[in-house]
Design an enzyme around this catalytic site. Structure first.
Site, PDB file in Angstrom:
ATOM      1  N   GLY A  13       0.826  -1.215   0.000  1.00 26.68           N
ATOM      2  CA  GLY A  13       0.000   0.000   0.000  1.00 26.68           C
ATOM      3  C   GLY A  13       0.851   1.251   0.000  1.00 26.68           C
ATOM      4  O   GLY A  13       0.505   2.250   0.634  1.00 26.68           O
ATOM      5  N   VAL A  67      -3.107  -7.107  -2.194  1.00 24.33           N
ATOM      6  CA  VAL A  67      -2.554  -7.847  -1.040  1.00 24.33           C
ATOM      7  C   VAL A  67      -3.438  -9.010  -0.596  1.00 24.33           C
ATOM      8  O   VAL A  67      -2.969  -9.904   0.111  1.00 24.33           O
ATOM      9  CB  VAL A  67      -2.283  -6.922   0.182  1.00 24.33           C
ATOM     10  CG1 VAL A  67      -1.162  -5.955  -0.097  1.00 24.33           C
ATOM     11  CG2 VAL A  67      -3.550  -6.224   0.645  1.00 24.33           C
ATOM     12  N   SER A 145      -4.937  -0.396  13.764  1.00 28.67           N
ATOM     13  CA  SER A 145      -5.486   0.947  13.972  1.00 28.67           C
ATOM     14  C   SER A 145      -5.923   1.012  15.421  1.00 28.67           C
ATOM     15  O   SER A 145      -6.295  -0.017  16.010  1.00 28.67           O
ATOM     16  CB  SER A 145      -6.709   1.174  13.077  1.00 28.67           C
ATOM     17  OG  SER A 145      -7.480   2.274  13.550  1.00 28.67           O
ATOM     18  N   TYR A 158     -14.300  -2.402   9.651  1.00 24.03           N
ATOM     19  CA  TYR A 158     -12.911  -1.914   9.686  1.00 24.03           C
ATOM     20  C   TYR A 158     -12.275  -2.210  11.044  1.00 24.03           C
ATOM     21  O   TYR A 158     -11.180  -2.766  11.133  1.00 24.03           O
ATOM     22  CB  TYR A 158     -12.907  -0.406   9.406  1.00 24.03           C
ATOM     23  CG  TYR A 158     -11.539   0.245   9.435  1.00 24.03           C
ATOM     24  CD1 TYR A 158     -10.680   0.178   8.336  1.00 24.03           C
ATOM     25  CD2 TYR A 158     -11.108   0.948  10.563  1.00 24.03           C
ATOM     26  CE1 TYR A 158      -9.435   0.778   8.363  1.00 24.03           C
ATOM     27  CE2 TYR A 158      -9.864   1.559  10.600  1.00 24.03           C
ATOM     28  CZ  TYR A 158      -9.028   1.470   9.481  1.00 24.03           C
ATOM     29  OH  TYR A 158      -7.793   2.085   9.514  1.00 24.03           O
ATOM     30  N   ALA A 161     -11.570  -5.893  11.532  1.00 19.96           N
ATOM     31  CA  ALA A 161     -10.386  -6.331  10.781  1.00 19.96           C
ATOM     32  C   ALA A 161      -9.109  -5.894  11.505  1.00 19.96           C
ATOM     33  O   ALA A 161      -8.139  -6.658  11.606  1.00 19.96           O
ATOM     34  CB  ALA A 161     -10.417  -5.750   9.364  1.00 19.96           C
ATOM     35  N   LYS A 162      -9.107  -4.680  12.028  1.00 15.36           N
ATOM     36  CA  LYS A 162      -7.897  -4.176  12.687  1.00 15.36           C
ATOM     37  C   LYS A 162      -7.640  -4.902  14.019  1.00 15.36           C
ATOM     38  O   LYS A 162      -6.481  -5.123  14.389  1.00 15.36           O
ATOM     39  CB  LYS A 162      -8.012  -2.662  12.898  1.00 15.36           C
ATOM     40  CG  LYS A 162      -7.979  -1.854  11.591  1.00 15.36           C
ATOM     41  CD  LYS A 162      -6.768  -2.187  10.743  1.00 15.36           C
ATOM     42  CE  LYS A 162      -6.489  -1.139   9.666  1.00 15.36           C
ATOM     43  NZ  LYS A 162      -5.319  -1.499   8.839  1.00 15.36           N
TER      44      LYS A 162
HETATM   45  P1  NAP Z   1      -4.332   5.535   1.931  1.00 20.47           P
HETATM   46  O1  NAP Z   1      -3.709   6.879   1.776  1.00 20.47           O
HETATM   47  O2  NAP Z   1      -5.656   5.273   1.335  1.00 20.47           O
HETATM   48  O3  NAP Z   1      -3.278   4.435   1.447  1.00 20.47           O
HETATM   49  C1  NAP Z   1      -3.609   3.075   1.373  1.00 20.47           C
HETATM   50  C2  NAP Z   1      -2.969   2.527   0.110  1.00 20.47           C
HETATM   51  O4  NAP Z   1      -3.246   1.110   0.039  1.00 20.47           O
HETATM   52  C3  NAP Z   1      -3.548   3.161  -1.149  1.00 20.47           C
HETATM   53  O5  NAP Z   1      -2.518   3.489  -2.066  1.00 20.47           O
HETATM   54  C4  NAP Z   1      -4.452   2.063  -1.677  1.00 20.47           C
HETATM   55  O6  NAP Z   1      -4.644   2.108  -3.071  1.00 20.47           O
HETATM   56  C5  NAP Z   1      -3.675   0.832  -1.288  1.00 20.47           C
HETATM   57  N1  NAP Z   1      -4.514  -0.356  -1.334  1.00 20.47           N
HETATM   58  C6  NAP Z   1      -5.833  -0.466  -1.042  1.00 20.47           C
HETATM   59  N2  NAP Z   1      -6.241  -1.725  -1.206  1.00 20.47           N
HETATM   60  C7  NAP Z   1      -5.162  -2.437  -1.601  1.00 20.47           C
HETATM   61  C8  NAP Z   1      -4.958  -3.795  -1.933  1.00 20.47           C
HETATM   62  N3  NAP Z   1      -5.963  -4.679  -1.883  1.00 20.47           N
HETATM   63  N4  NAP Z   1      -3.728  -4.191  -2.299  1.00 20.47           N
HETATM   64  C9  NAP Z   1      -2.702  -3.313  -2.378  1.00 20.47           C
HETATM   65  N5  NAP Z   1      -2.842  -1.997  -2.083  1.00 20.47           N
HETATM   66  C10 NAP Z   1      -4.055  -1.569  -1.699  1.00 20.47           C
HETATM   67  O7  NAP Z   1      -4.493   5.182   3.477  1.00 20.47           O
HETATM   68  P2  NAP Z   1      -3.518   5.422   4.727  1.00 20.47           P
HETATM   69  O8  NAP Z   1      -4.223   6.334   5.642  1.00 20.47           O
HETATM   70  O9  NAP Z   1      -2.146   5.724   4.295  1.00 20.47           O
HETATM   71  O10 NAP Z   1      -3.604   3.978   5.382  1.00 20.47           O
HETATM   72  C11 NAP Z   1      -2.513   3.071   5.420  1.00 20.47           C
HETATM   73  C12 NAP Z   1      -2.787   2.036   6.500  1.00 20.47           C
HETATM   74  O11 NAP Z   1      -2.871   2.703   7.758  1.00 20.47           O
HETATM   75  C13 NAP Z   1      -4.110   1.297   6.312  1.00 20.47           C
HETATM   76  O12 NAP Z   1      -3.967  -0.052   6.699  1.00 20.47           O
HETATM   77  C14 NAP Z   1      -5.034   2.017   7.265  1.00 20.47           C
HETATM   78  O13 NAP Z   1      -6.112   1.220   7.679  1.00 20.47           O
HETATM   79  C15 NAP Z   1      -4.076   2.321   8.402  1.00 20.47           C
HETATM   80  N6  NAP Z   1      -4.502   3.400   9.291  1.00 20.47           N
HETATM   81  C16 NAP Z   1      -4.689   4.661   8.809  1.00 20.47           C
HETATM   82  C17 NAP Z   1      -5.084   5.649   9.702  1.00 20.47           C
HETATM   83  C18 NAP Z   1      -5.322   7.057   9.247  1.00 20.47           C
HETATM   84  O14 NAP Z   1      -5.843   7.844  10.059  1.00 20.47           O
HETATM   85  N7  NAP Z   1      -4.972   7.448   8.029  1.00 20.47           N
HETATM   86  C19 NAP Z   1      -5.284   5.351  11.052  1.00 20.47           C
HETATM   87  C20 NAP Z   1      -5.066   4.049  11.497  1.00 20.47           C
HETATM   88  C21 NAP Z   1      -4.668   3.086  10.603  1.00 20.47           C
HETATM   89  P3  NAP Z   1      -5.965   2.884  -3.605  1.00 20.47           P
HETATM   90  O15 NAP Z   1      -5.791   4.302  -3.192  1.00 20.47           O
HETATM   91  O16 NAP Z   1      -5.923   2.659  -5.067  1.00 20.47           O
HETATM   92  O17 NAP Z   1      -7.121   2.214  -2.909  1.00 20.47           O
END
Ligand code: NAP
Length: 251
Positions: A13, A67, A145, A158, A161-162
């Site tokens: 990701g 993934v 998360s 969500y 899953a986390k």
């Molecule tokens: P993001 O900016 O949306 O980045 C996630 C990336 O993963 C995107 O490039 C997305 O591609 C890609 N992706 C989605 N489904 C996928 C798949 N099946 N296989 C491969 N790549 C895939 O989100 P982020 O905030 O950076 O989140 C990253 C991680 O941190 C996630 O696991 C999220 O749950 C976790 N997290 C985030 C936060 C927050 O506040 N941001 C808080 C707690 C945890 P597309 O854009 O094309 O879908």
């Protein structure tokens, strides 16, 4: 030399947000990084940006894939070993978010959420661990998360899953700690990425107002936590869930 310098890393990701920041941090620390994302345009843009910021072209590569798809993950690990001849760090980061009342969550919504997060982390560990067992060392960091620790209304699939990712991490840490593999999780709070921008403005405003720190974190803050867990400074951290979360959750 920075402690991440020796790593050969996979970051899933990595096309945006936290994953892109982790790839950037590890690469600038000297690691060789294989990025994964489902979207080629975004992950190629991260690669181009890193090369133009001074990262050697043979230190950064990507492999497009889902993934949750076994074949794609097998190809990601095979490509990493072919390209760099080694693997020492896996950051299972890819994720999706969907805000819905529980009664509106369809079977497909549920299955996709569990597949991307839980199957995705499972496959990342499944392909990493045999290689790490042979070497007698390795580091895996799974992205959970804080919502997996405390639950979340309208984000039930969500948060479920986390929470599963935390259970997976603790169990694998117990199974493989004595084999030299350090497996930990991170549980970020709200971080300024596209994922969070998908939540309603009301939710985001209310959340920011209640944070002890008063503001969301940045992707680079989470990358710093990953860099720590990937370093020798974290050598006794096993099965832990670290929380870069602006103080939102205190455990
Ligand atoms: P993001 O900016 O949306 O980045 C996630 C990336 O993963 C995107 O490039 C997305 O591609 C890609 N992706 C989605 N489904 C996928 C798949 N099946 N296989 C491969 N790549 C895939 O989100 P982020 O905030 O950076 O989140 C990253 C991680 O941190 C996630 O696991 C999220 O749950 C976790 N997290 C985030 C936060 C927050 O506040 N941001 C808080 C707690 C945890 P597309 O854009 O094309 O879908």
């Amino acid at each position: 030399m920075n402690q991440s310098a020796h790593h050969i890393a996979i970051v899933t990701g990595a096309g945006s947000g936290i994953g892109a920041a982790i790839a950037e941090r590890l690469a600038h620390d000297g690691a060789k990084v294989m990025m994964n994302d489902i979207d080629e345009v975004s992950v190629k843009a991260v690669k181009d940006k890193l090369i133009s910021s001074g990262i050697a072209a043979d230190h950064i590569a990507y492999q497009v894939g889902d993934v949750s798809h076994e074949g794609d993950m097998q190809a990601l690990f095979a490509r990493t070993l072919e390209t760099y001849g080694e693997l020492s760090l896996v950051v299972n980061n890819a994720g999706i978010l969907q805000q819905k009342a529980f009664v509106d969550v369809s079977y497909d919504d549920w299955d996709k959420m569990i597949a991307v997060h839980v199957r995705g982390c499972f496959l990342g560990c499944h392909f990493a661990i045999p290689h790490m067992l042979k070497k007698g060392s390795g580091i895996i960091i799974n992205t959970a998360s804080q919502l997996g620790q405390i639950g979340a209304a309208e984000l039930v699939h969500y948060a479920t899953a986390k929470a599963a990712i935390i259970g997976l991490t603790k169990s694998l840490a117990r199974e493989y700690g004595q084999s030299g593999i350090r497996i930990n999780a991170i549980a970020p709070g709200p971080i300024n990425t596209d994922l969070v921008l998908g939540l309603s403005k009301d939710w985001r405003d209310a959340k920011a107002a209640q944070l002890p720190l008063g503001h969301f974190g940045e992707p680079s803050d989470v990358a710093a936590t990953v860099a720590f867990l990937a370093s020798d400074d974290a050598r006794i951290y096993v099965g832990q869930t670290l929380g870069p979360n602006s103080g939102d959750v205190m455990l």
